[in-house]
Scaffold this active site. Structure first.
Site, PDB file in Angstrom:
ATOM      1  N   ALA A   3     -33.422  46.464 -48.641  1.00 15.61           N
ATOM      2  CA  ALA A   3     -32.052  46.634 -49.121  1.00 15.61           C
ATOM      3  C   ALA A   3     -31.967  47.895 -49.976  1.00 15.61           C
ATOM      4  CB  ALA A   3     -31.630  45.417 -49.939  1.00 15.61           C
TER       5      ALA A   3
ATOM      6  N   GLY B 251     -35.037  42.628 -47.010  1.00 11.16           N
ATOM      7  CA  GLY B 251     -33.852  42.248 -46.259  1.00 11.16           C
ATOM      8  C   GLY B 251     -33.955  42.552 -44.777  1.00 11.16           C
TER       9      GLY B 251
ATOM     10  N   GLU C 219     -35.741  39.646 -43.358  1.00 12.49           N
ATOM     11  CA  GLU C 219     -34.799  38.527 -43.409  1.00 12.49           C
ATOM     12  C   GLU C 219     -33.763  38.636 -42.295  1.00 12.49           C
ATOM     13  OE1 GLU C 219     -34.340  37.013 -47.875  1.00 12.49           O
ATOM     14  OE2 GLU C 219     -34.043  39.186 -47.720  1.00 12.49           O
TER      15      GLU C 219
ATOM     16  N   GLU D 151     -40.290  41.498 -52.448  1.00 17.14           N
ATOM     17  CA  GLU D 151     -39.335  41.364 -53.546  1.00 17.14           C
ATOM     18  C   GLU D 151     -39.968  41.095 -54.901  1.00 17.14           C
ATOM     19  OE1 GLU D 151     -36.824  40.623 -49.879  1.00 17.14           O
ATOM     20  OE2 GLU D 151     -38.870  40.241 -50.525  1.00 17.14           O
TER      21      GLU D 151
END
Length: 258
Positions: A64, A110, A113, A133
């Site tokens: 991200a 992300g 994900e 993360e």
């Protein structure tokens, strides 16, 4: 759209995240564009499924855009995750049309994900996958803790998330995190091969299978009951009549999604 390129060919929607200079990192605009595109996938009768990939040879999605949320409060952080779940990641997972992630390089944070929200994952042999993360003082917030555990089991999910280590495409295949590993040159072709085969099947049955399989992972739903109900409903479709009749007549079925 400024962040995503799309093309439709042979009933396949090609979705390419077009931020190669940022390793296709997900920012607010990209997520909004993805949401809009996936919603159109639900309703566009000319499209039977989608392939999601990243632009360039280096990355699927390398995470991200951290600069967008580095100063967020607790409430803003929770809203960021909630919005992502509802408008993008859950929307992809619950799509009645199959969505395949073509992982061409880094799929981190992300990005992984996003890939895990897709129904299948095909990786190029140079791909690296991980959820880093905790190195930012965070945990995955777009469903990563849940979907990774579903795919690889608790122990390996804990190892990957707590160490923040990346794994190779081959290790990801061994773990069941990706379905197939190919060369970069063959990546899209492999996705097309699988999706084209799915598009030759009965669309309503495909959608029902996706929905019922997803129900297995919802504690508030009875997957066996959902299967029985979905199985019965399909007896009322024209595709069921066509499928059984074509089988008896020893010919190829012509499904219409009705």
């Amino acid at each position: 759209m400024n962040t995503i390129k799309t093309e439709v060919k042979n009933r396949i929607l090609y979705i390419t995240i077009d931020r190669a200079t940022k390793l296709n990192a997900l920012n607010k605009e990209t997520l909004a564009d993805l949401s809009s595109i996936v919603k159109s996938l639900y309703t566009d009768e000319s499209v039977g499924g989608a392939i999601i990939t990243g632009d360039g040879p280096k990355a699927f999605v390398a995470g991200a855009d951290i600069s967008e949320f580095s100063s967020f409060s607790i409430e803003q952080g929770q809203q960021l995750a909630a919005n992502g779940h509802e408008s993008v990641f859950d929307l992809i997972e619950n799509s009645p049309k199959p969505v395949i992630a073509a992982i061409n390089g880094f799929a981190l944070g992300g990005g992984l994900e996003l890939a895990m929200a897709c129904h299948l994952r095909i990786a190029s042999d140079n791909a690296k996958l991980g959820l880093p993360e905790v190195t930012l003082g965070l945990i995955p917030g777009y469903g990563g803790t849940q979907r990774l555990t579903q795919l690889v089991g608790k122990a390996k999910a804990l190892e990957m998330i707590l160490t923040a280590d990346m794994i190779t495409a081959d290790e990801a295949k061994t773990l069941g995190l990706v379905n197939h590993v190919t060369t970069q040159d063959e990546l899209i072709a492999k996705c097309e091969e699988l999706l084209t085969k799915m598009l030759s099947r009965a669309p309503l049955a495909i959608g029902a299978a996706i929905s019922v399989i997803n129900d297995f992972y919802h504690k508030d739903k009875n997957g066996f009951k959902a299967e029985i109900e979905a199985f019965g409903k399909l007896f009322g479709t024209e595709d069921f009549k066509e499928g059984t009749q074509s089988f008896l007549e020893k010919r190829k079925a012509n499904f219409t999604g009705k």
